[in-house]
Write a protein that holds these residues in place. Sequence first.
Motif, PDB file in Angstrom:
ATOM      1  N   GLY A  70       2.945  10.997  -2.040  1.00  0.00           N
ATOM      2  CA  GLY A  70       3.057  10.183  -0.838  1.00  0.00           C
ATOM      3  C   GLY A  70       2.108  10.688   0.228  1.00  0.00           C
ATOM      4  O   GLY A  70       1.592  11.807   0.160  1.00  0.00           O
ATOM      5  N   GLY A  71       1.866   9.833   1.227  1.00  0.00           N
ATOM      6  CA  GLY A  71       1.095  10.253   2.385  1.00  0.00           C
ATOM      7  C   GLY A  71      -0.361   9.833   2.329  1.00  0.00           C
ATOM      8  O   GLY A  71      -0.957   9.765   1.255  1.00  0.00           O
ATOM      9  N   PRO A  72      -0.939   9.540   3.519  1.00  0.00           N
ATOM     10  CA  PRO A  72      -2.323   9.060   3.595  1.00  0.00           C
ATOM     11  C   PRO A  72      -3.328  10.205   3.610  1.00  0.00           C
ATOM     12  O   PRO A  72      -3.986  10.468   4.616  1.00  0.00           O
ATOM     13  CB  PRO A  72      -2.328   8.298   4.934  1.00  0.00           C
ATOM     14  CG  PRO A  72      -1.338   9.054   5.772  1.00  0.00           C
ATOM     15  CD  PRO A  72      -0.283   9.578   4.829  1.00  0.00           C
ATOM     16  N   THR A 128       5.932  -2.452  -0.833  1.00  0.00           N
ATOM     17  CA  THR A 128       7.152  -2.092  -0.101  1.00  0.00           C
ATOM     18  C   THR A 128       6.931  -2.197   1.407  1.00  0.00           C
ATOM     19  O   THR A 128       7.814  -2.623   2.137  1.00  0.00           O
ATOM     20  CB  THR A 128       7.596  -0.663  -0.447  1.00  0.00           C
ATOM     21  OG1 THR A 128       6.540   0.261  -0.139  1.00  0.00           O
ATOM     22  CG2 THR A 128       7.986  -0.548  -1.915  1.00  0.00           C
ATOM     23  N   HIS A 129       5.769  -1.762   1.863  1.00  0.00           N
ATOM     24  CA  HIS A 129       5.406  -1.871   3.278  1.00  0.00           C
ATOM     25  C   HIS A 129       3.906  -1.650   3.373  1.00  0.00           C
ATOM     26  O   HIS A 129       3.256  -1.347   2.367  1.00  0.00           O
ATOM     27  CB  HIS A 129       6.204  -0.890   4.150  1.00  0.00           C
ATOM     28  CG  HIS A 129       5.944   0.560   3.852  1.00  0.00           C
ATOM     29  ND1 HIS A 129       6.273   1.143   2.651  1.00  0.00           N
ATOM     30  CD2 HIS A 129       5.389   1.558   4.601  1.00  0.00           C
ATOM     31  CE1 HIS A 129       5.953   2.424   2.678  1.00  0.00           C
ATOM     32  NE2 HIS A 129       5.403   2.711   3.839  1.00  0.00           N
ATOM     33  N   LEU A 130       3.352  -1.802   4.565  1.00  0.00           N
ATOM     34  CA  LEU A 130       1.901  -1.862   4.671  1.00  0.00           C
ATOM     35  C   LEU A 130       1.264  -0.569   5.171  1.00  0.00           C
ATOM     36  O   LEU A 130       0.122  -0.586   5.644  1.00  0.00           O
ATOM     37  CB  LEU A 130       1.489  -3.058   5.551  1.00  0.00           C
ATOM     38  CG  LEU A 130       1.936  -4.421   4.991  1.00  0.00           C
ATOM     39  CD1 LEU A 130       1.421  -5.565   5.864  1.00  0.00           C
ATOM     40  CD2 LEU A 130       1.485  -4.607   3.545  1.00  0.00           C
ATOM     41  N   SER A 132      -0.927   2.670   4.723  1.00  0.00           N
ATOM     42  CA  SER A 132      -2.136   2.720   3.887  1.00  0.00           C
ATOM     43  C   SER A 132      -1.919   3.451   2.572  1.00  0.00           C
ATOM     44  O   SER A 132      -2.570   3.133   1.566  1.00  0.00           O
ATOM     45  CB  SER A 132      -3.282   3.377   4.662  1.00  0.00           C
ATOM     46  OG  SER A 132      -2.939   4.701   5.019  1.00  0.00           O
ATOM     47  N   ASP A 133      -1.013   4.431   2.530  1.00  0.00           N
ATOM     48  CA  ASP A 133      -0.851   5.146   1.256  1.00  0.00           C
ATOM     49  C   ASP A 133      -0.215   4.247   0.190  1.00  0.00           C
ATOM     50  O   ASP A 133      -0.214   4.595  -0.989  1.00  0.00           O
ATOM     51  CB  ASP A 133      -0.074   6.461   1.418  1.00  0.00           C
ATOM     52  CG  ASP A 133       1.253   6.317   2.140  1.00  0.00           C
ATOM     53  OD1 ASP A 133       1.326   5.511   3.089  1.00  0.00           O
ATOM     54  OD2 ASP A 133       2.221   7.023   1.774  1.00  0.00           O
ATOM     55  N   HIS A 134       0.280   3.066   0.583  1.00  0.00           N
ATOM     56  CA  HIS A 134       0.874   2.114  -0.360  1.00  0.00           C
ATOM     57  C   HIS A 134      -0.032   0.917  -0.641  1.00  0.00           C
ATOM     58  O   HIS A 134       0.286   0.096  -1.486  1.00  0.00           O
ATOM     59  CB  HIS A 134       2.224   1.611   0.176  1.00  0.00           C
ATOM     60  CG  HIS A 134       3.211   2.717   0.365  1.00  0.00           C
ATOM     61  ND1 HIS A 134       4.333   2.866  -0.425  1.00  0.00           N
ATOM     62  CD2 HIS A 134       3.210   3.768   1.228  1.00  0.00           C
ATOM     63  CE1 HIS A 134       4.994   3.960  -0.044  1.00  0.00           C
ATOM     64  NE2 HIS A 134       4.329   4.511   0.960  1.00  0.00           N
ATOM     65  N   THR A 135      -1.121   0.825   0.110  1.00  0.00           N
ATOM     66  CA  THR A 135      -1.953  -0.382   0.015  1.00  0.00           C
ATOM     67  C   THR A 135      -3.444  -0.100  -0.154  1.00  0.00           C
ATOM     68  O   THR A 135      -4.212  -1.030  -0.353  1.00  0.00           O
ATOM     69  CB  THR A 135      -1.794  -1.230   1.294  1.00  0.00           C
ATOM     70  OG1 THR A 135      -2.153  -0.416   2.426  1.00  0.00           O
ATOM     71  CG2 THR A 135      -0.374  -1.739   1.458  1.00  0.00           C
ATOM     72  N   GLY A 291      11.118   2.616  -1.847  1.00  0.00           N
ATOM     73  CA  GLY A 291      10.084   2.536  -0.825  1.00  0.00           C
ATOM     74  C   GLY A 291      10.178   3.770   0.054  1.00  0.00           C
ATOM     75  O   GLY A 291      10.802   4.767  -0.321  1.00  0.00           O
ATOM     76  N   ASP A 292       9.549   3.700   1.220  1.00  0.00           N
ATOM     77  CA  ASP A 292       9.649   4.825   2.158  1.00  0.00           C
ATOM     78  C   ASP A 292      10.854   4.599   3.043  1.00  0.00           C
ATOM     79  O   ASP A 292      10.967   3.555   3.696  1.00  0.00           O
ATOM     80  CB  ASP A 292       8.391   4.900   3.037  1.00  0.00           C
ATOM     81  CG  ASP A 292       7.209   5.486   2.297  1.00  0.00           C
ATOM     82  OD1 ASP A 292       7.284   5.600   1.064  1.00  0.00           O
ATOM     83  OD2 ASP A 292       6.212   5.824   2.971  1.00  0.00           O
ATOM     84  N   THR A 293      11.726   5.588   3.105  1.00  0.00           N
ATOM     85  CA  THR A 293      12.927   5.402   3.922  1.00  0.00           C
ATOM     86  C   THR A 293      13.630   6.729   4.187  1.00  0.00           C
ATOM     87  O   THR A 293      13.578   7.643   3.372  1.00  0.00           O
ATOM     88  CB  THR A 293      13.906   4.439   3.208  1.00  0.00           C
ATOM     89  OG1 THR A 293      15.038   4.200   4.058  1.00  0.00           O
ATOM     90  CG2 THR A 293      14.404   4.992   1.883  1.00  0.00           C
ATOM     91  N   SER A 363       9.715  10.239  -6.643  1.00  0.00           N
ATOM     92  CA  SER A 363       8.307   9.843  -6.530  1.00  0.00           C
ATOM     93  C   SER A 363       8.027   9.626  -5.042  1.00  0.00           C
ATOM     94  O   SER A 363       8.942   9.641  -4.240  1.00  0.00           O
ATOM     95  CB  SER A 363       8.013   8.591  -7.347  1.00  0.00           C
ATOM     96  OG  SER A 363       6.616   8.402  -7.465  1.00  0.00           O
ATOM     97  N   HIS A 364       6.728   9.382  -4.712  1.00  0.00           N
ATOM     98  CA  HIS A 364       6.329   9.481  -3.302  1.00  0.00           C
ATOM     99  C   HIS A 364       6.787  10.844  -2.784  1.00  0.00           C
ATOM    100  O   HIS A 364       7.599  10.976  -1.856  1.00  0.00           O
ATOM    101  CB  HIS A 364       6.930   8.365  -2.441  1.00  0.00           C
ATOM    102  CG  HIS A 364       6.273   8.238  -1.086  1.00  0.00           C
ATOM    103  ND1 HIS A 364       6.564   9.085  -0.053  1.00  0.00           N
ATOM    104  CD2 HIS A 364       5.336   7.393  -0.603  1.00  0.00           C
ATOM    105  CE1 HIS A 364       5.859   8.752   1.003  1.00  0.00           C
ATOM    106  NE2 HIS A 364       5.101   7.724   0.695  1.00  0.00           N
ATOM    107  N   ILE A 365       6.273  11.864  -3.448  1.00  0.00           N
ATOM    108  CA  ILE A 365       6.629  13.246  -3.130  1.00  0.00           C
ATOM    109  C   ILE A 365       5.692  13.752  -2.048  1.00  0.00           C
ATOM    110  O   ILE A 365       4.467  13.642  -2.169  1.00  0.00           O
ATOM    111  CB  ILE A 365       6.537  14.105  -4.410  1.00  0.00           C
ATOM    112  CG1 ILE A 365       7.604  13.651  -5.410  1.00  0.00           C
ATOM    113  CG2 ILE A 365       6.663  15.583  -4.079  1.00  0.00           C
ATOM    114  CD1 ILE A 365       7.431  14.212  -6.806  1.00  0.00           C
TER     115      ILE A 365
HETATM  116 ZN   LIG Z   1       4.283   6.359   2.131  1.00  0.00          ZN
END
Ligand SMILES: [Zn+2]
Length: 407
Positions: A70-72, A128-130, A132-135, A291-293, A363-365
Amino acid sequence: MCNLIGHALQQALTRRGFIAGSAVGASLIAPMMCSAVAGDDELDTRIEIAQSSGDTASSRTRLLLLGTAGGPTWWPNSDQCGISSAVAVGDAYYLVDCGEGVGKRLQQALLPANSRVMSANLRALFLTHLHSDHTVDYPNLLLFGLFTGLDRPASPLKVFGPGRRGQVAPVFSLPGSSSPTAPIISPDNPTPGTKDMTGYIYQAFATDLNDRMRDNGKRSLEALVEVHDIDIPQIAGFKSPNETPAPPMEPFRVFEDDRVRVSAILVAHAPVWPAFAYRFDSEDGSIVFSGDTARSENLIKLAKGADILVHEVIVTRWIHGLFPAPRSVAEEGLMQHLLGAHTPVEEVGGIAEAAGVKKLVLSHIVPGNATREQLSPAGKGFSGELVIGRDLMQIGTGQAAAPARKG
Ligand SMILES: [Zn+2]
Ligand SMILES: [Zn+2]
């Protein structure tokens, strides 16, 4: 008792996905596997193999972890790609998020070397959301997809994601300080949704796309991709994205075809809005993506009784080490986001237990180079099976796709 699963990657290397990924994939993974699973002896004695039943390759419904960081950022000392996952039901694939490396990882997970039709069976993408690390590799998926199977006008790729936020988030400030301001990018549409973003991608790459249509005989991506901003149903108690980003609500249907039914719910990732969790139900079982939460009762409701919960996680001690006092306002703002909009590793086991899921997959660690020791508290309070996610891991659920053949 909770089983800590860290060696699953080794097992997975012998299975279909990795063999299919060719020697290139295997050699790329092997070095990180060594560093990823190295741990103390005490932990090693508690580790079992995630796919010990041997059903992963033959399961009709499978979770594919493509990128697990996870993370940009580009994490040092880590070969894990940015967050993205897929659900496979037979030969149909559904993507969740488009973090850095999604296309390459999909190719490694699905295809023999040199095949060029990777995207042919990719039916839908769910963002899941916009953040940048997801898109960030969404443009990549579309533009390279033109040459790897997306050029199929009879069955356009369906994309589902957040619509416009509708109001900009407040600028972070410390209590008692004067109201800060920040410049606004794209003032005519400062909070674009998925449809907007896709259109802007086409604009940004118009030189390439117009060239491909003229020089390579490609069709217009506008005809090959069907983009949907997700319509959120009326929610009692919802005021605005800034005031009530994730009020209690019921899951709602986003997509359904002959293989899967996909539901969504709002989760707690303020100030980002909307931020969705997704649930995939097939005839074989259910896979949920947080997602991220931060801890979210909505997510627990969505994940009730699921076979697999893929949940984000952050190492709290790492955050505190990252921002020693005294902190600037910017540092304080980022630290508060990390603490308030993500799930500490010590809490995720309790969330999985409350949802009553069979298997919890991290995941998204964050950080993307977290050690197994840093992640092992995730098993606290969880009576099911814990899997520390690694890129290209595959986990099956439910019935086999076909009878196993031997010899
Ligand atoms: Zn994220
Ligand atoms: Zn995020």
